[in-house]
Design a protein around this motif. Structure first.
Motif, PDB file in Angstrom:
ATOM      1  N   GLY A   1     -33.407  65.565   6.780  1.00 27.48           N
ATOM      2  CA  GLY A   1     -32.135  65.103   7.313  1.00 27.48           C
ATOM      3  C   GLY A   1     -31.868  65.713   8.665  1.00 27.48           C
ATOM      4  O   GLY A   1     -32.785  66.191   9.332  1.00 27.48           O
ATOM      5  N   GLY A   2     -30.601  65.738   9.075  1.00 25.74           N
ATOM      6  CA  GLY A   2     -30.259  66.162  10.428  1.00 25.74           C
ATOM      7  C   GLY A   2     -29.672  67.548  10.553  1.00 25.74           C
ATOM      8  O   GLY A   2     -29.325  67.973  11.658  1.00 25.74           O
TER       9      GLY A   2
ATOM     10  N   SER B   1     -33.227  69.318   8.824  1.00 21.80           N
ATOM     11  CA  SER B   1     -34.281  69.150   9.826  1.00 21.80           C
ATOM     12  C   SER B   1     -35.142  70.406   9.876  1.00 21.80           C
ATOM     13  O   SER B   1     -36.372  70.333   9.830  1.00 21.80           O
TER      14      SER B   1
ATOM     15  N   HIS C   1     -35.167  69.610  19.796  1.00 20.71           N
ATOM     16  CA  HIS C   1     -35.702  69.178  18.498  1.00 20.71           C
ATOM     17  C   HIS C   1     -34.963  67.929  18.054  1.00 20.71           C
ATOM     18  O   HIS C   1     -33.843  67.989  17.548  1.00 20.71           O
ATOM     19  N   GLU C   2     -35.575  66.781  18.260  1.00 18.78           N
ATOM     20  CA  GLU C   2     -34.886  65.496  18.094  1.00 18.78           C
ATOM     21  C   GLU C   2     -34.258  65.315  16.708  1.00 18.78           C
ATOM     22  O   GLU C   2     -33.127  64.811  16.612  1.00 18.78           O
ATOM     23  N   PRO C   3     -34.911  65.697  15.598  1.00 22.95           N
ATOM     24  CA  PRO C   3     -34.281  65.449  14.288  1.00 22.95           C
ATOM     25  C   PRO C   3     -33.007  66.247  14.048  1.00 22.95           C
ATOM     26  O   PRO C   3     -32.202  65.874  13.199  1.00 22.95           O
ATOM     27  N   THR C   4     -32.801  67.346  14.761  1.00 28.81           N
ATOM     28  CA  THR C   4     -31.638  68.194  14.525  1.00 28.81           C
ATOM     29  C   THR C   4     -30.394  67.595  15.165  1.00 28.81           C
ATOM     30  O   THR C   4     -30.359  67.335  16.360  1.00 28.81           O
ATOM     31  N   ARG C   5     -29.352  67.402  14.346  1.00 27.29           N
ATOM     32  CA  ARG C   5     -28.085  66.855  14.843  1.00 27.29           C
ATOM     33  C   ARG C   5     -26.964  67.895  14.817  1.00 27.29           C
ATOM     34  O   ARG C   5     -26.052  67.857  15.634  1.00 27.29           O
TER      35      ARG C   5
ATOM     36  N   ARG D   1     -25.435  68.823  19.933  1.00 24.55           N
ATOM     37  CA  ARG D   1     -25.822  69.427  18.660  1.00 24.55           C
ATOM     38  C   ARG D   1     -24.820  70.544  18.361  1.00 24.55           C
ATOM     39  O   ARG D   1     -25.035  71.691  18.738  1.00 24.55           O
TER      40      ARG D   1
ATOM     41  N   LEU E   1     -22.092  65.754  11.173  1.00 23.45           N
ATOM     42  CA  LEU E   1     -23.403  65.096  11.164  1.00 23.45           C
ATOM     43  C   LEU E   1     -23.387  63.643  11.633  1.00 23.45           C
ATOM     44  O   LEU E   1     -24.310  63.221  12.346  1.00 23.45           O
TER      45      LEU E   1
ATOM     46  N   GLY F   1     -21.907  62.338  13.963  1.00 21.70           N
ATOM     47  CA  GLY F   1     -21.835  62.277  15.426  1.00 21.70           C
ATOM     48  C   GLY F   1     -20.564  61.673  15.964  1.00 21.70           C
ATOM     49  O   GLY F   1     -20.451  61.418  17.164  1.00 21.70           O
TER      50      GLY F   1
END
Length: 510
Positions: free
Chosen positions: A161-162, A188, A211-215, A242, A299, A301
């Motif tokens: 997940g994020g 993530s 780190h793209e997957p980290t939200r 983020r 999460l 956004g």
């Protein structure tokens, strides 16, 4: 996938995406740290080469094992040290000798035990850094990166997940995973740092910026070290969209003593930490529940671009209490314009009030929630919507009424679709947070809470993050001074029962 640490120039790729891993202390006994981690890695063996090291030799987890790292056919990128404290230095030196680039210290009995243990850590880290390697721990539970398929955390299975989670406490980390599992939230990255003998929280945070997957990044920290370095790293994350949520003990002398005995850390002074967080746009929380709740709300956004909140409920009690809690938190639950009210009434056969909007559960179908939220998310003067009451009632109490349960679930999906389409934050507080409708909401990116104050607190954090992002955007555009305020190093609390303010005053007088 690069995980280069921009602050110190150290490459963390071998830690988060190693091509090969060796487990020292690997065992077939899953009740042992080395046994559990070895079993988890064996299940994902197709992603990278895997070597088990056990001084007795023989098969481990159905695989060939080696008696020493020096017997391996190649140098592993990462070495996991699941050995007794007395074997730490020898295993580390063997790993350095064969060319390992990252170490994970899943062992206790070093820096957290006192001066002698800290001296051993410092000597080992000096050799480690001279060789150009990195280490998390010791006294940690492992590391995971779900995007790279790395699952090397003892006794925990992590869904993807994020959410990135960084912690100095394995126990609090386990609670975060339990909460996440219950609510369908994935990770993530997951990093337990333990004593931070080498890699620090600040360095790990710096590696998340690209780190793209980290939200969203959630942090539990007992020792943040240099306050300005932490604030810089956190500010860079917030500027990259983020958000960072921080839980740190130390507001009392008792919690500071726990931190010292747990990881050998000295808890930061609360007033200094508050200043660092304010400068960086970090969300500061006080409980593990609030840490998780805030992360979940962030999460999707979506941000509250103002403080105007529309409240809709299926009963006057829920709506009135929610309005009180929201007002106390600084949110605006004032009357909305006539066009908004007309839109809500068009969605319902009848309603009471003009914010909160109240409708009786006995007189409307479950999809009414979806219709009302649909009308509110696009309305002028609405920065977020809070739905409170018994959404999920049929699925939780009368699952055999399949038609009503299906309608209720469809209403939940309509809420999720409205939030996604509009970008307006929608939060639900339900008496039945584990119902099929609540599950459908979470799957649609709508946070669900059981307590009204938790839902409202999470919304308040959305406001804070939006305001912080605005400040950072002004800094980038040159419309605001981008220099951090004079945040001193986050110093340890003094011994004794003194408050954070008293400790700060005492330091200043030295």
């Amino acid at each position: 996938m690069s995980a280069r640490d921009a602050g110190r120039g150290r490459d963390l790729t071998p830690l988060f995406d190693p091509r090969s891993i060796a487990v020292v202390g690997a065992s077939s006994d899953a009740s042992k740290w080395g046994g559990d981690v070895a079993a988890r890695l064996a299940r994902g063996h197709d992603r990278r080469r895997l070597f088990f090291v056990n001084h007795r030799g023989g098969p481990v987890q159905g695989r060939e094992s080696y008696r020493s790292l020096r017997e391996l056919p190649e140098a592993p990128d990462m070495v996991i040290l699941a050995v007794p404290a007395q074997a730490f230095e020898a295993a580390l030196d063997d790993g350095l000798a064969v060319g390992a680039r990252a170490f994970v210290g899943i062992l206790a009995g070093l820096g957290e035990t006192g001066a002698g243990g800290k001296a051993r850590e410092r000597a080992a880290v000096a050799r480690l850094r001279a060789a150009g390697a990195v280490m998390i721990g010791p006294n940690c539970m492992g590391v995971a990166d779900t995007a790279s398929g790395l699952q090397a955390v003892a006794y925990l299975d992590l869904p993807a997940g994020g959410l990135a989670f960084v912690s100095q406490s394995g126990g609090l980390g386990e609670e975060m995973v339990m909460r996440a599992t219950e609510q369908g939230v994935g990770f993530s990255r997951y990093v337990t740092l333990g004593n931070q003998a080498d890699l620090t929280i600040t360095e790990v945070l710096e590696s998340f910026v690209d780190h793209e997957p980290t939200r969203v990044v959630a942090v539990y920290a007992e020792d943040l070290g240099d306050g300005r370095a932490f604030a810089r790293a956190a500010r860079d994350l917030v500027a990259s969209d983020r958000p960072v949520v921080l839980l740190s003990p130390g507001r009392s002398a008792a919690s500071a003593r726990v931190a010292r005995s747990h990881t050998g850390s000295l808890a930061p002074d609360a007033a200094v930490l508050d200043a660092a967080c304010l400068a960086a746009g970090v969300v500061r929380v006080t409980t593990i529940g609030e840490l998780f709740d805030a992360a979940v709300c962030l999460l999707p956004g979506r941000r509250m671009r103002g403080r105007r909140l529309a409240v809709v409920s299926d009963g006057g009690g829920h709506g009135g209490l929610a309005a009180d809690v929201a007002a106390a938190a600084g949110l605006d639950v004032g009357p909305l314009g006539p066009e908004v009210v007309a839109g809500v009434r068009a969605a319902l056969a009848s309603s009471v009030g003009e914010n909160p909007f109240d409708f009786a559960i006995g007189t409307v179908e479950p999809q009414a929630y979806g219709a009302v939220v649909d009308a509110l998310v696009e309305a002028d003067g609405v920065d977020a919507v809070l739905a409170v009451g018994q959404l999920g009632y049929w699925g939780a109490r009368f699952a055999h009424f399949t038609e009503q349960v299906a309608v209720e679930r469809d209403g939940a999906r309509r809420i999720g679709a409205a939030a996604a389409r509009s970008g307006t934050p929608v939060v639900v507080c339900s008496t039945y947070p584990r119902s099929p409708a609540a599950t459908a909401l979470r799957e649609s990116g709508v946070p669900v809470y059981h307590e009204t104050d938790a839902a409202v607190t999470a919304l308040r954090h959305l406001v804070a993050v939006h305001e912080a992002e605005g400040r950072l955007a002004e800094e980038r555009d040159g419309r605001r001074d981008d220099r951090l305020p004079e945040v001193p190093p986050i110093a340890p609390s003094l011994d004794g029962d003194v408050s954070g303010a008293e400790a700060s005053a005492a330091r200043a007088s030295r």
